[in-house]
Write an enzyme that holds these catalytic residues in place. Structure first.
Site, short mmCIF file in Angstrom:
data_model
loop_
_atom_site.label_atom_id
_atom_site.label_comp_id
_atom_site.label_asym_id
_atom_site.label_seq_id
_atom_site.Cartn_x
_atom_site.Cartn_y
_atom_site.Cartn_z
N LYS A 53 0.84 -1.20 0.00
CA LYS A 53 0.00 0.00 0.00
C LYS A 53 0.88 1.25 0.00
CE LYS A 53 -3.94 -1.83 2.60
NZ LYS A 53 -4.95 -1.68 1.55
N ASP A 101 -2.75 -7.62 -1.71
CA ASP A 101 -3.50 -6.70 -0.85
C ASP A 101 -4.98 -7.08 -0.76
OD1 ASP A 101 -3.93 -4.56 0.82
OD2 ASP A 101 -3.87 -3.04 -0.77
N ARG A 153 -10.23 -11.65 1.87
CA ARG A 153 -11.03 -12.75 1.32
C ARG A 153 -10.29 -14.08 1.41
NH1 ARG A 153 -11.28 -9.41 -4.22
NH2 ARG A 153 -11.11 -7.78 -2.66
N1 BES Z 1 -8.20 -3.77 4.27
C1 BES Z 1 -8.31 -3.37 2.92
C2 BES Z 1 -9.59 -2.62 2.64
C3 BES Z 1 -9.65 -1.24 3.22
C4 BES Z 1 -9.05 -0.18 2.57
C5 BES Z 1 -10.36 -1.01 4.38
C6 BES Z 1 -9.12 1.08 3.12
C7 BES Z 1 -10.43 0.24 4.92
C8 BES Z 1 -9.81 1.30 4.28
C9 BES Z 1 -8.27 -4.59 2.02
O1 BES Z 1 -7.49 -5.64 2.45
C10 BES Z 1 -7.72 -4.15 0.72
O2 BES Z 1 -6.57 -3.80 0.69
N2 BES Z 1 -8.53 -4.17 -0.31
C11 BES Z 1 -8.12 -3.73 -1.60
C12 BES Z 1 -8.64 -4.70 -2.60
C13 BES Z 1 -8.06 -4.53 -3.98
C14 BES Z 1 -6.60 -4.89 -3.98
C15 BES Z 1 -8.82 -5.40 -4.94
C16 BES Z 1 -8.70 -2.35 -1.83
O3 BES Z 1 -9.82 -2.09 -1.40
O4 BES Z 1 -8.00 -1.51 -2.40
ZN ZN Z 2 -7.19 -5.76 4.47
MN MN Z 3 -5.48 -5.43 1.83
#
Ligand code: BES
Ligand code: ZN
Ligand code: MN
Length: 487
Positions: free
Chosen positions: A264, A334, A338
């Site tokens: 990230k 990331d 899931r």
């Molecule tokens: N934990 C994050 C989702 C998240 C992001 C929650 C910001 C709260 C605030 C999750 O694990 C994630 O990183 N999701 C990605 C998915 C993508 C890579 C398909 C996302 O939402 O960017």
């Molecule tokens: Zn996450």
């Molecule tokens: Mn993530």
């Protein structure tokens, strides 16, 4: 916050004395200065409005407060009463006063209403000051006690039920607020275990070897870049019929989400300490359910991992085999939540034969784009389950909004090399995440997925929470269990 009940005021009654008043219904017995003062201050009893005066009574100065609970016949009356209680806590938490009396002796509030006021007051009073060593005196919390005077019969019993709920919300907030060097899979388990002592909840903990033996390749794949070993935690409360199938709640417990090799951006990454908010909510709700001895069979399962980049971390393109036997091509490390949930969900189906499964997860940033911080998203293969969750959300204040599932969305996850890939295209990101999880639901078991990414943390204070961890999900689960699972 200590809460006690007394029949009437005496010399030990706190000098800070509040009354709950309805909108446009100022009590007739106010002193002239209070009545005119309230009018001059434009106090009308709107929800959460506060009017304060000082007066001399029996030789001492008392601080008298009127707090508004809105219209007596409002649809959202319980929530308004909570807000009235919350307004008192917010106003007096650091006021210098140690105790607050709430005068319920005018008989206007019934037992449940008193409990609602107290719930709001207690929830709004929660703070996490453990790491603030330099607070100035005026920033320090002083209020630690509420004395209820002249409450109607049954108020104390009604409060005991809400108190259990408050304990659960507070546990969740604590878990969510703690940083990731303090709360990681093992310490999450220890903290929760300590809190469940004497509750009658049966606790099962799986370590990595046990998960490996079960074939949880997806969950372990996420964890493999971390120095902190993963855990699977199950909290079992069997308070219902002997043969009754349990309702199972599954929480995403990523104690820190760096994104892994699909790292990230640095800006805001500290937020990812609360990527275990789903697991936190499940643990907190289980505590509430057990504390109030719910007549229901409920199991809470937390999938606990840390998602780190490392020489041993999984790579984009890796293929992992899940406990279900399905293989997953990990396109983006990331999209780890899931991968944790799928193995946890397979495990609960094999282990518990659930009547229904509800998972809670801070799963996608896309959910925050969709719904902001007002609703969590809910996805389900079962209309009745979805409706019950929506209703519980409305009633509890932990609001949800339903999103669709369909084979067309599901198809977006087909992989050219494995059974499924862990991300779809950029659009509909919350829906494809839900579709991924659905592939692991067997035999049409009623299942719902709650994406609560926008709800577990607040940048500003709300109805019954300060900024920070909200405890979202505990009230939702507790209300759902009360209304649709309990006998
Ligand atoms: N934990 C994050 C989702 C998240 C992001 C929650 C910001 C709260 C605030 C999750 O694990 C994630 O990183 N999701 C990605 C998915 C993508 C890579 C398909 C996302 O939402 O960017
Ligand atoms: Zn996450
Ligand atoms: Mn993530």
């Amino acid at each position: 916050m200590q809460i006690t009940f007394r029949d009437a005021a005496d010399s030990s009654t706190p000098r800070l004395l509040a009354r709950i008043v309805d909108q446009d219904g100022l009590p007739a017995d106010l002193s002239r200065s209070d009545a005119e003062g309230a009018a001059a201050a434009r106090f009308t009893g709107k929800t959460g409005q506060v009017f304060e005066s000082f007066a001399e009574a029996d030789g001492r100065i008392v601080r008298r407060v009127l707090v508004g609970a809105g219209k007596a016949d409002a649809d959202d009356r319980p929530a308004a009463l909570e807000k009235a209680g919350a307004a008192l806590s917010a106003r007096y938490l650091t006021s210098g006063e140690k105790a607050l009396a709430i005068d319920a002796s005018d008989g206007k509030l019934d037992a449940r209403s008193v409990a609602s006021v107290l719930l709001g007051a207690r929830l709004r009073a929660w703070r996490h000051d453990a790491y603030r060593t330099k607070l100035k005196d005026e920033q320090k919390r002083t209020l630690g006690e509420i004395v209820v005077l002249g409450a109607p019969h049954g108020a104390e019993a009604a409060w005991r039920v809400e108190e259990a709920l408050a304990e659960g919300v507070e546990l969740t907030r604590e878990l969510v607020a703690e940083p990731a060097n303090v709360i990681y899979p093992e310490s999450f388990v220890e903290r929760v275990k300590a809190r469940f002592e004497g509750t009658g909840v049966e606790i099962t903990i799986l370590d990595e070897d046990e998960m490996r033996a079960l074939g949880m390749g997806a969950l372990l794949g996420v964890s493999q870049g971390s120095a902190r070993p993963a855990r699977l935690l199950a909290l079992k409360w069997l308070g219902g019929a002997k043969a009754g199938k349990p309702t199972v709640f599954v929480g995403k417990g990523v104690t820190f989400d760096t994104g892994g090799i699909s790292l990230k951006q640095p800006a805001g990454m500290e937020d990812m300490k609360w990527d275990m908010g789903g697991a936190g909510a499940v643990a907190g709700a289980m505590l509430s359910i057990a504390r109030r001895k719910a007549k229901a069979n409920v199991i809470g399962v937390c999938g606990l991992v840390e998602n780190m980049p490392d020489g041993n971390a999984q790579r984009p393109g890796d293929i992992v085999t899940t406990m279900s036997g399905q293989t997953v091509e990990v396109i983006n490390t990331d999209a780890e939540g899931r991968l944790v949930l799928c193995d946890a969900i397979t495990w609960v189906q094999k282990e518990f034969d659930p009547a229904a499964i509800v998972d809670l997860a801070t799963l996608t940033g896309a959910m925050i784009i969709s719904l902001g911080h007002e609703h969590g998203g809910v996805f389900s293969n079962n209309d009745r389950l979805a409706e019950n969750l929506l209703a519980a959300g409305k009633a509890s204040g932990d609001k949800l909004w339903r999103f669709p599932l369909s084979p067309e969305y599901d198809k977006l996850l087909d992989s050219p090399i494995a059974d499924i890939k862990n991300v779809g295209p950029r659009y509909a990101g919350s829906i494809t995440a839900a579709q991924f999880i659905q592939r692991f639901v067997e035999n049409g078991t009623p299942w719902a997925h709650c994406d609560i990414a926008g709800m577990v943390w607040a940048d500003k204070a709300g109805a019954t929470w300060d900024k920070g961890a909200t405890g979202f999900g505990v009230r939702l689960i507790d209300r759902f269990v009360r209304d649709t699972v309990e006998e």
